[in-house]
Design a protein around this motif. Structure first.
Motif, short mmCIF file in Angstrom:
data_model
loop_
_atom_site.label_atom_id
_atom_site.label_comp_id
_atom_site.label_asym_id
_atom_site.label_seq_id
_atom_site.Cartn_x
_atom_site.Cartn_y
_atom_site.Cartn_z
N SER A 1 -53.09 9.39 14.86
CA SER A 1 -52.24 8.82 13.80
C SER A 1 -51.40 7.68 14.36
O SER A 1 -51.26 7.53 15.59
CB SER A 1 -51.30 9.89 13.22
OG SER A 1 -50.25 10.18 14.13
N GLY A 2 -50.83 6.91 13.44
CA GLY A 2 -49.90 5.86 13.84
C GLY A 2 -48.61 6.45 14.38
O GLY A 2 -47.98 5.88 15.27
N THR A 3 -48.23 7.60 13.84
CA THR A 3 -47.02 8.27 14.32
C THR A 3 -47.18 8.64 15.79
O THR A 3 -46.26 8.43 16.60
CB THR A 3 -46.74 9.54 13.47
OG1 THR A 3 -46.79 9.18 12.08
CG2 THR A 3 -45.39 10.14 13.80
N LEU B 1 -46.81 5.56 17.93
CA LEU B 1 -45.40 5.18 18.14
C LEU B 1 -44.76 6.10 19.18
O LEU B 1 -44.02 5.65 20.06
CB LEU B 1 -44.64 5.27 16.82
CG LEU B 1 -44.91 4.16 15.81
CD1 LEU B 1 -44.33 4.53 14.45
CD2 LEU B 1 -44.32 2.83 16.28
N THR C 1 -38.26 1.00 6.35
CA THR C 1 -39.60 1.32 6.83
C THR C 1 -39.94 2.75 6.43
O THR C 1 -39.12 3.46 5.83
CB THR C 1 -39.67 1.14 8.37
OG1 THR C 1 -40.97 1.53 8.83
CG2 THR C 1 -38.64 1.99 9.11
N PHE C 2 -41.16 3.16 6.79
CA PHE C 2 -41.59 4.53 6.57
C PHE C 2 -40.91 5.44 7.61
O PHE C 2 -40.67 5.02 8.75
CB PHE C 2 -43.12 4.59 6.69
CG PHE C 2 -43.71 5.94 6.44
CD1 PHE C 2 -43.46 6.62 5.26
CD2 PHE C 2 -44.51 6.55 7.39
CE1 PHE C 2 -44.00 7.87 5.03
CE2 PHE C 2 -45.06 7.80 7.17
CZ PHE C 2 -44.81 8.46 5.99
N ALA D 1 -41.84 7.59 9.61
CA ALA D 1 -42.50 7.81 10.90
C ALA D 1 -41.92 6.94 12.01
O ALA D 1 -41.92 7.35 13.18
CB ALA D 1 -44.00 7.55 10.77
N THR D 2 -41.45 5.75 11.66
CA THR D 2 -40.88 4.85 12.69
C THR D 2 -39.73 5.56 13.39
O THR D 2 -39.63 5.56 14.62
CB THR D 2 -40.40 3.54 12.03
OG1 THR D 2 -41.39 3.05 11.14
CG2 THR D 2 -40.07 2.49 13.08
N VAL E 1 -40.67 -3.57 12.94
CA VAL E 1 -41.76 -3.15 12.04
C VAL E 1 -42.27 -4.41 11.32
O VAL E 1 -41.46 -5.17 10.79
CB VAL E 1 -41.23 -2.17 10.97
CG1 VAL E 1 -42.35 -1.70 10.06
CG2 VAL E 1 -40.54 -0.99 11.63
N ASP F 1 -44.17 -1.77 15.62
CA ASP F 1 -44.77 -0.92 14.60
C ASP F 1 -45.65 -1.83 13.74
O ASP F 1 -45.19 -2.50 12.82
CB ASP F 1 -43.70 -0.22 13.75
CG ASP F 1 -44.32 0.75 12.75
OD1 ASP F 1 -45.49 0.54 12.39
OD2 ASP F 1 -43.63 1.69 12.31
N CYS G 1 -48.23 -0.74 12.09
CA CYS G 1 -49.01 0.20 11.27
C CYS G 1 -49.47 -0.40 9.95
O CYS G 1 -50.41 0.08 9.33
CB CYS G 1 -48.20 1.48 11.03
SG CYS G 1 -48.13 2.52 12.49
N GLN G 2 -48.78 -1.47 9.49
CA GLN G 2 -49.17 -2.10 8.23
C GLN G 2 -49.72 -3.51 8.46
O GLN G 2 -49.83 -4.28 7.51
CB GLN G 2 -47.94 -2.19 7.30
CG GLN G 2 -47.32 -0.84 6.99
CD GLN G 2 -46.20 -0.92 5.97
OE1 GLN G 2 -45.83 -1.99 5.50
NE2 GLN G 2 -45.64 0.23 5.63
N SER H 1 -51.71 2.27 12.41
CA SER H 1 -52.13 3.44 11.64
C SER H 1 -53.44 3.10 10.93
O SER H 1 -53.61 1.99 10.43
CB SER H 1 -51.08 3.78 10.59
OG SER H 1 -51.61 4.71 9.65
N LYS I 1 -54.60 2.11 4.53
CA LYS I 1 -54.23 0.93 5.30
C LYS I 1 -55.32 -0.15 5.20
O LYS I 1 -56.44 0.14 4.78
CB LYS I 1 -54.02 1.30 6.78
CG LYS I 1 -52.89 2.28 6.99
CD LYS I 1 -51.54 1.68 6.63
CE LYS I 1 -50.39 2.44 7.19
NZ LYS I 1 -49.49 3.02 6.19
N TYR J 1 -39.87 1.21 -0.12
CA TYR J 1 -39.61 2.64 -0.17
C TYR J 1 -38.39 2.84 -1.06
O TYR J 1 -37.53 1.97 -1.10
CB TYR J 1 -39.39 3.17 1.25
CG TYR J 1 -40.65 2.97 2.07
CD1 TYR J 1 -41.67 3.90 2.04
CD2 TYR J 1 -40.82 1.80 2.81
CE1 TYR J 1 -42.85 3.69 2.77
CE2 TYR J 1 -42.00 1.60 3.52
CZ TYR J 1 -43.00 2.54 3.49
OH TYR J 1 -44.17 2.31 4.19
#
Ligand SMILES: Cc1ncc(COP(=O)(O)O)c(C=O)c1O
Length: 372
Positions: free
Chosen positions: A63-65, A68, A89-90, A92-93, A135, A161, A163-164, A185, A190, A314
């Motif tokens: 995973s991206g988590t 990180l 951000t999400f 997870a960061t 991010v 980050d 991830c996106q 991620s 994605k 978010y």
């Protein structure tokens, strides 16, 4: 109001219809080789994704988590350290920072691009600061030159980050390995999405790569010889196989995202809204197409009434999340991030979207919110 057209927020089924044969063949290869955890497909993907990111190493993870988390550990982040990041951000960061035992220190965003404001980062640095974690929100590169300069002056690690932001470029260079390391991620929605959970870390640093390769597999340097307590963060063979098929299409999909984003931008030019701004020197990966509108929840409902799906990325900034209440933040601490969360609305966006759909969404939204 009768919907004239149905526009889903997101769609993966159309893409699968095109890729079906290739995907099934790739999954079959994994089954025939019985390489379900890591294996040949994952190794090949690592090499192909490193090349794509213009990075020396790619370590495939679950995973991206996890990416990180390992990125922070590899840069020596631990209890009693502080890591500076964005509240927009999400979760997870920040979760990855919490996993290391370090403290998350938020800095507000630049409202122009919704990314960490480098002008505010310097003021947040203390003797405990160990890393900056920008991010690239919605695929738009953060100001890496400014952040790198601060990091060098204070001897801090920089972990992206990304991830996106698959394939985004900052001043011509691919994001991910611009700092010490970067996390991607491959969550199914994605820009490059697996058929399950997956992620990767990229880096140009041999030492970081070596640590992460061992850390993802129980701290194992050789089979059943464990140098330290690690994790089970390995990528599944199926995901590597699917990602290889999809990576071959990524540039085409990115070009389509860019064209759709430009069309949205033009078509919504007169509407009473704000949009994060692109720096013409950079290339955004256009993961999401987000606009900022007043009275967001009502606008969202009115679009839904017209058959248009939307999402909110978010609704609440991280400093006001219950999970991080121990940091003791209050409303008003990071006003730009709070305003972004109050007003953000992600419009339907995926590479297979048609121009007619973009026009219908844009015209409907303009009708609802009016012109400037
Ligand atoms: C900005 C950001 N960071 C981290 C993550 C975590 O990635 P994953 O869901 O693969 O763990 C995501 C994706 O969900 C994300 O969008």
């Amino acid at each position: 109001m009768k919907a004239l057209m149905k526009v889903p927020y997101f769609d993966l089924k159309t893409q699968y219809a095109v890729l079906r044969e290739e995907i099934l063949e790739a999954l079959d290869r994994v089954c025939r080789n019985a390489s379900f955890s890591l294996g040949d497909e994952v190794t090949a993907f690592e090499s192909e994704f490193a090349t794509y990111c213009e990075a020396k190493h790619c370590i495939a993870l679950n995973s991206g988590t996890s990416a990180l988390h390992l990125a922070l550990l590899a840069s020596g982040v631990g209890p009693s350290d502080e890591v500076i990041t964005s509240p927009n951000t999400f979760i997870a960061t920040a979760e990855a920072i919490v996993y290391t035992g370090a403290k998350t220190v938020f800095v507000d965003i630049d409202p122009q691009n919704s990314n960490l404001d480098p002008g505010l980062v310097e003021r947040a640095i203390t003797s405990r600061t160990r890393a900056i974690l920008p991010v690239h929100l919605y695929g738009r590169p953060a100001d890496m030159d400014a952040l790198e300069k601060i990091a060098r002056a204070h001897r801090l690690a920089v972990i992206e980050d990304a991830c996106q932001a698959h394939g985004a470029r900052f001043r011509g260079r691919r994001v991910g390995a611009l700092g010490d390391s970067g996390a991607f991620s491959f969550y199914p929605s994605k820009n490059l999405g697996a058929y399950g959970e997956a992620g990767a870390l990229v880096t140009n640093d041999d030492r970081i790569a070596e640590y992460c390769r061992a850390a993802r597999s129980h701290g194992e340097a050789r089979r059943y010889f464990h140098d330290f307590i690690g994790y089970n963060y390995r990528m599944e063979g199926f995901q590597g196989a699917v990602l290889r098929v999809k990576l071959r299409r990524l540039e085409t999909w990115s070009a389509s995202r860019k064209a759709l984003a430009q069309r949205y931008g033009q078509r919504l030019g007169a509407a009473r809204l704000d949009m994060p701004q692109d720096d013409p020197r950079d290339e955004c990966a256009y993961h999401l197409f987000v606009v900022y509108v007043d009275d967001r929840d009502s606008v969202k409902q009115q679009l839904e009434d017209r058959g248009i799906g939307t999402a909110v990325h978010y609704p609440r900034p991280l400093h006001l999340q219950n999970a991080l209440a121990n940091l003791g933040h209050h409303a008003g601490d990071f006003p730009h991030a709070e305003r972004a969360c109050d007003r953000a609305l992600a419009l339907p966006f995926f590479p297979e979207m048609t121009e007619q759909q973009v026009d219908y969404v844009s015209d409907s939204l303009t009708e609802i919110i009016g012109k400037r």
